[in-house]
Scaffold this motif. Sequence first.
Motif, short mmCIF file in Angstrom:
data_model
loop_
_atom_site.label_atom_id
_atom_site.label_comp_id
_atom_site.label_asym_id
_atom_site.label_seq_id
_atom_site.Cartn_x
_atom_site.Cartn_y
_atom_site.Cartn_z
N LYS A 70 0.81 -1.22 0.00
CA LYS A 70 0.00 0.00 0.00
C LYS A 70 0.85 1.27 0.00
O LYS A 70 0.35 2.35 -0.25
N GLU A 71 2.15 1.12 0.30
CA GLU A 71 3.05 2.28 0.32
C GLU A 71 3.60 2.61 -1.07
O GLU A 71 4.32 3.58 -1.22
N TRP A 72 3.28 1.80 -2.07
CA TRP A 72 3.87 1.95 -3.40
C TRP A 72 2.80 2.24 -4.44
O TRP A 72 1.69 1.73 -4.36
N ALA A 73 3.15 3.06 -5.44
CA ALA A 73 2.25 3.37 -6.55
C ALA A 73 3.06 3.43 -7.84
O ALA A 73 4.21 3.86 -7.83
N VAL A 74 2.44 3.01 -8.93
CA VAL A 74 3.09 3.09 -10.23
C VAL A 74 3.29 4.56 -10.57
O VAL A 74 2.45 5.40 -10.28
N SER A 75 4.43 4.89 -11.17
CA SER A 75 4.76 6.28 -11.46
C SER A 75 5.31 6.42 -12.88
O SER A 75 5.81 5.46 -13.46
N THR A 76 5.21 7.63 -13.41
CA THR A 76 5.83 7.94 -14.70
C THR A 76 6.90 9.01 -14.52
O THR A 76 7.46 9.51 -15.49
N GLU A 77 7.20 9.34 -13.27
CA GLU A 77 8.17 10.39 -12.99
C GLU A 77 9.60 9.87 -13.13
O GLU A 77 9.85 8.68 -13.17
N LYS A 78 10.54 10.81 -13.16
CA LYS A 78 11.96 10.48 -13.24
C LYS A 78 12.42 9.87 -11.92
O LYS A 78 11.97 10.24 -10.85
N VAL A 79 13.34 8.91 -12.01
CA VAL A 79 13.88 8.24 -10.82
C VAL A 79 14.61 9.25 -9.95
O VAL A 79 15.46 10.01 -10.44
N THR A 80 14.27 9.25 -8.65
CA THR A 80 14.94 10.16 -7.71
C THR A 80 15.76 9.42 -6.67
O THR A 80 16.48 10.05 -5.90
N CYS A 81 15.68 8.09 -6.64
CA CYS A 81 16.47 7.29 -5.71
C CYS A 81 17.94 7.39 -6.08
O CYS A 81 18.30 7.33 -7.25
N THR A 82 18.81 7.55 -5.07
CA THR A 82 20.24 7.71 -5.33
C THR A 82 21.05 6.46 -5.02
O THR A 82 22.27 6.49 -5.10
N HIS A 83 20.39 5.35 -4.67
CA HIS A 83 21.10 4.13 -4.35
C HIS A 83 21.52 3.39 -5.63
O HIS A 83 20.90 3.55 -6.68
N ASN A 84 22.57 2.57 -5.52
CA ASN A 84 23.03 1.79 -6.67
C ASN A 84 21.92 0.92 -7.20
O ASN A 84 21.22 0.27 -6.43
N GLY A 85 21.77 0.89 -8.51
CA GLY A 85 20.72 0.10 -9.15
C GLY A 85 19.58 0.98 -9.61
O GLY A 85 19.11 0.84 -10.73
#
Length: 120
Positions: free
Chosen positions: A100-115
């Motif tokens: 429930k904490e996750w939703a499909v997105s079309t935005e640019k990736v903002t996570c800075t972790h490897n991968g």
Amino acid sequence: MHLKESSIKDIFAIFSYTVLLGISSIFGFMNMVGEMGLAILAGSIGLAFANIDKISKFKGAGFEAEMCKTVLHKPTGIVHKLAEDGKTTSCGVDLQANPKEWAVSTEKVTCTHNGCKNDA
């Protein structure tokens, strides 16, 4: 800087749409089939490169592109790249632990972790 980058992308996309639809239509009305095909190809490639950060796969002369799948973590607002298995993010976060904490997105990736992070 983000606003300037967005404006440049918007102008490039409008130009690509104009080539794809406008110029190719003019060539079509003039019975210039070869030129029309080239205009369609140029507009399509332009649109693909306007969204290059969202493309995960790109094939050769057949021009096949596949968009990256991204998910938004609602509590933090961070956008992650979805892994190929569809059950985790590319940085290893399990989506099924709290779905429930996750939703499909079309935005640019903002996570800075490897991968997850955009290397482009």
